[in-house]
Scaffold this motif. Structure first.
Motif, PDB file in Angstrom:
ATOM      1  N   GLY A  65     -13.458  70.004 -26.278  1.00  9.59           N
ATOM      2  CA  GLY A  65     -13.358  69.558 -27.662  1.00  9.59           C
ATOM      3  C   GLY A  65     -14.572  68.720 -28.027  1.00  9.59           C
ATOM      4  N   PRO A  66     -14.507  67.999 -29.138  1.00  6.50           N
ATOM      5  CA  PRO A  66     -15.663  67.217 -29.593  1.00  6.50           C
ATOM      6  C   PRO A  66     -15.975  66.006 -28.709  1.00  6.50           C
ATOM      7  CG  PRO A  66     -13.792  66.895 -31.058  1.00  6.50           C
ATOM      8  CD  PRO A  66     -13.410  67.965 -30.088  1.00  6.50           C
ATOM      9  N   GLN A  67     -14.998  65.526 -27.932  1.00 13.55           N
ATOM     10  CA  GLN A  67     -15.225  64.401 -27.034  1.00 13.55           C
ATOM     11  C   GLN A  67     -15.212  64.911 -25.594  1.00 13.55           C
ATOM     12  OE1 GLN A  67     -11.742  62.398 -29.057  1.00 13.55           O
ATOM     13  NE2 GLN A  67     -12.880  60.637 -28.307  1.00 13.55           N
ATOM     14  N   PRO A  68     -16.045  64.328 -24.730  1.00  8.21           N
ATOM     15  CA  PRO A  68     -15.994  64.756 -23.325  1.00  8.21           C
ATOM     16  C   PRO A  68     -14.713  64.293 -22.645  1.00  8.21           C
ATOM     17  CG  PRO A  68     -17.561  62.960 -23.589  1.00  8.21           C
ATOM     18  CD  PRO A  68     -17.072  63.313 -24.964  1.00  8.21           C
ATOM     19  N   THR A  69     -14.275  65.085 -21.674  1.00 10.58           N
ATOM     20  CA  THR A  69     -13.159  64.666 -20.842  1.00 10.58           C
ATOM     21  C   THR A  69     -13.702  63.806 -19.712  1.00 10.58           C
ATOM     22  OG1 THR A  69     -13.284  66.634 -19.443  1.00 10.58           O
ATOM     23  CG2 THR A  69     -11.831  66.748 -21.380  1.00 10.58           C
ATOM     24  N   LEU A  70     -12.808  63.149 -18.999  1.00  3.58           N
ATOM     25  CA  LEU A  70     -13.175  62.315 -17.861  1.00  3.58           C
ATOM     26  C   LEU A  70     -12.423  62.838 -16.649  1.00  3.58           C
ATOM     27  CD1 LEU A  70     -14.736  59.789 -16.932  1.00  3.58           C
ATOM     28  CD2 LEU A  70     -12.759  58.425 -17.611  1.00  3.58           C
ATOM     29  N   VAL A  71     -13.170  63.172 -15.593  1.00  3.56           N
ATOM     30  CA  VAL A  71     -12.569  63.653 -14.355  1.00  3.56           C
ATOM     31  C   VAL A  71     -12.675  62.540 -13.326  1.00  3.56           C
ATOM     32  CG1 VAL A  71     -12.663  65.376 -12.525  1.00  3.56           C
ATOM     33  CG2 VAL A  71     -13.189  66.050 -14.890  1.00  3.56           C
ATOM     34  N   LEU A  72     -11.521  62.089 -12.832  1.00  4.44           N
ATOM     35  CA  LEU A  72     -11.472  61.064 -11.799  1.00  4.44           C
ATOM     36  C   LEU A  72     -11.349  61.804 -10.479  1.00  4.44           C
ATOM     37  CD1 LEU A  72     -11.609  58.479 -13.409  1.00  4.44           C
ATOM     38  CD2 LEU A  72      -9.926  59.922 -14.503  1.00  4.44           C
ATOM     39  N   SER A  73     -12.398  61.777  -9.692  1.00  7.18           N
ATOM     40  CA  SER A  73     -12.502  62.576  -8.480  1.00  7.18           C
ATOM     41  C   SER A  73     -12.374  61.702  -7.242  1.00  7.18           C
ATOM     42  CB  SER A  73     -13.853  63.304  -8.484  1.00  7.18           C
ATOM     43  OG  SER A  73     -14.018  64.072  -7.332  1.00  7.18           O
ATOM     44  N   ARG A  74     -11.388  62.041  -6.395  1.00 10.99           N
ATOM     45  CA  ARG A  74     -11.155  61.244  -5.186  1.00 10.99           C
ATOM     46  C   ARG A  74     -12.374  61.318  -4.269  1.00 10.99           C
ATOM     47  NH1 ARG A  74      -6.643  59.256  -3.499  1.00 10.99           N
ATOM     48  NH2 ARG A  74      -5.393  60.757  -4.639  1.00 10.99           N
ATOM     49  N   SER A  75     -12.781  60.148  -3.780  1.00 14.95           N
ATOM     50  CA  SER A  75     -13.913  60.052  -2.868  1.00 14.95           C
ATOM     51  C   SER A  75     -13.609  58.980  -1.827  1.00 14.95           C
ATOM     52  CB  SER A  75     -15.186  59.672  -3.634  1.00 14.95           C
ATOM     53  OG  SER A  75     -16.245  59.412  -2.744  1.00 14.95           O
ATOM     54  N   SER A  76     -14.004  59.258  -0.593  1.00 14.14           N
ATOM     55  CA  SER A  76     -13.811  58.249   0.447  1.00 14.14           C
ATOM     56  C   SER A  76     -14.917  57.203   0.415  1.00 14.14           C
ATOM     57  CB  SER A  76     -13.771  58.914   1.824  1.00 14.14           C
ATOM     58  OG  SER A  76     -14.984  59.598   2.064  1.00 14.14           O
ATOM     59  N   ASP A  77     -15.947  57.437  -0.387  1.00 11.90           N
ATOM     60  CA  ASP A  77     -17.063  56.512  -0.473  1.00 11.90           C
ATOM     61  C   ASP A  77     -17.560  56.387  -1.920  1.00 11.90           C
ATOM     62  OD1 ASP A  77     -19.058  54.770   0.370  1.00 11.90           O
ATOM     63  OD2 ASP A  77     -20.476  56.393   0.765  1.00 11.90           O
ATOM     64  N   PRO A  78     -16.663  55.976  -2.847  1.00 12.34           N
ATOM     65  CA  PRO A  78     -17.108  55.872  -4.241  1.00 12.34           C
ATOM     66  C   PRO A  78     -18.074  54.711  -4.423  1.00 12.34           C
ATOM     67  CG  PRO A  78     -14.916  54.967  -4.028  1.00 12.34           C
ATOM     68  CD  PRO A  78     -15.286  55.549  -2.680  1.00 12.34           C
ATOM     69  N   ARG A  79     -19.042  54.903  -5.283  1.00 15.43           N
ATOM     70  CA  ARG A  79     -19.943  53.800  -5.644  1.00 15.43           C
ATOM     71  C   ARG A  79     -19.240  52.968  -6.706  1.00 15.43           C
ATOM     72  NH1 ARG A  79     -25.719  56.744  -6.565  1.00 15.43           N
ATOM     73  NH2 ARG A  79     -25.688  57.935  -4.639  1.00 15.43           N
ATOM     74  N   THR A  80     -19.434  51.682  -6.629  1.00 13.29           N
ATOM     75  CA  THR A  80     -18.879  50.801  -7.654  1.00 13.29           C
ATOM     76  C   THR A  80     -19.966  49.862  -8.122  1.00 13.29           C
ATOM     77  OG1 THR A  80     -18.125  49.190  -6.026  1.00 13.29           O
ATOM     78  CG2 THR A  80     -16.547  50.879  -6.680  1.00 13.29           C
ATOM     79  N   GLY A  81     -19.672  49.099  -9.149  1.00 17.20           N
ATOM     80  CA  GLY A  81     -20.657  48.166  -9.681  1.00 17.20           C
ATOM     81  C   GLY A  81     -21.580  48.859 -10.654  1.00 17.20           C
ATOM     82  N   LYS A  82     -22.848  48.556 -10.561  1.00 17.56           N
ATOM     83  CA  LYS A  82     -23.828  49.114 -11.485  1.00 17.56           C
ATOM     84  C   LYS A  82     -24.127  50.551 -11.100  1.00 17.56           C
ATOM     85  CE  LYS A  82     -27.632  48.320 -14.309  1.00 17.56           C
ATOM     86  NZ  LYS A  82     -27.292  49.209 -15.384  1.00 17.56           N
ATOM     87  N   LEU A  83     -23.685  51.466 -11.921  1.00 17.49           N
ATOM     88  CA  LEU A  83     -23.930  52.882 -11.711  1.00 17.49           C
ATOM     89  C   LEU A  83     -25.169  53.294 -12.497  1.00 17.49           C
ATOM     90  CD1 LEU A  83     -20.267  54.146 -12.207  1.00 17.49           C
ATOM     91  CD2 LEU A  83     -21.425  53.696 -10.047  1.00 17.49           C
ATOM     92  N   PRO A  84     -25.837  54.384 -12.108  1.00 13.73           N
ATOM     93  CA  PRO A  84     -26.982  54.847 -12.888  1.00 13.73           C
ATOM     94  C   PRO A  84     -26.597  55.212 -14.319  1.00 13.73           C
ATOM     95  CG  PRO A  84     -26.912  55.970 -10.770  1.00 13.73           C
ATOM     96  CD  PRO A  84     -25.642  55.165 -10.891  1.00 13.73           C
TER      97      PRO A  84
END
Length: 129
Positions: free
Chosen positions: A50-69
């Motif tokens: 649709g006109p807005q992007p969706t958000l996919v929350l993807s399971r990761s054993s090593d997600p980055r947090t904090g300041k993302l690119p």
């Protein structure tokens, strides 16, 4: 012809928790759930592409947090910035220090897993399906 952003993918430790958080923040609903534990959320009644992007929350054993690119900026659609800030904090967001001076017109925040995002000042019109 140009491209359009259709999905944003966020690696995370707990897709359920972040899907619930971001659904409340954005007014999104669950659209899909994959065998790998990923959950896609998007605007109700519109679905993917649709006109807005969706958000996919993807399971990761090593997600980055904090300041993302790349980070997410949000604007309130039905209340002023201060009221929206209180709502986001009640949902589990927290203030973060990114070196701001205190004179900024936005609030730097983090979601429940520590991913930074900003609440901007301008109130915008909601997207009509």
């Amino acid at each position: 012809m140009a491209c359009r952003i259709t999905e944003l993918i966020l690696d995370c430790a707990d897709p359920e928790r972040l899907a619930a958080f971001w659904s409340e923040v954005l007014g999104y609903v669950e659209l899909a759930r994959e065998d790998d534990g990923s959950i896609e959320i998007g605007p109700p009644g519109v679905g993917a592409y649709g006109p807005q992007p969706t958000l996919v929350l993807s399971r990761s054993s090593d997600p980055r947090t904090g300041k993302l690119p790349l980070h997410i900026d949000v604007n309130a659609t039905d209340r002023d910035q201060d009221a929206e800030l209180e709502r986001l904090l009640a949902l589990g967001a927290r203030h973060v220090d990114v070196g701001q001076s205190g004179e900024e017109s936005w609030y730097p925040l983090a979601d429940p897993e520590g991913n930074e995002f900003c609440l901007l000042r301008r109130r915008i019109e909601p997207v009509q399906p």
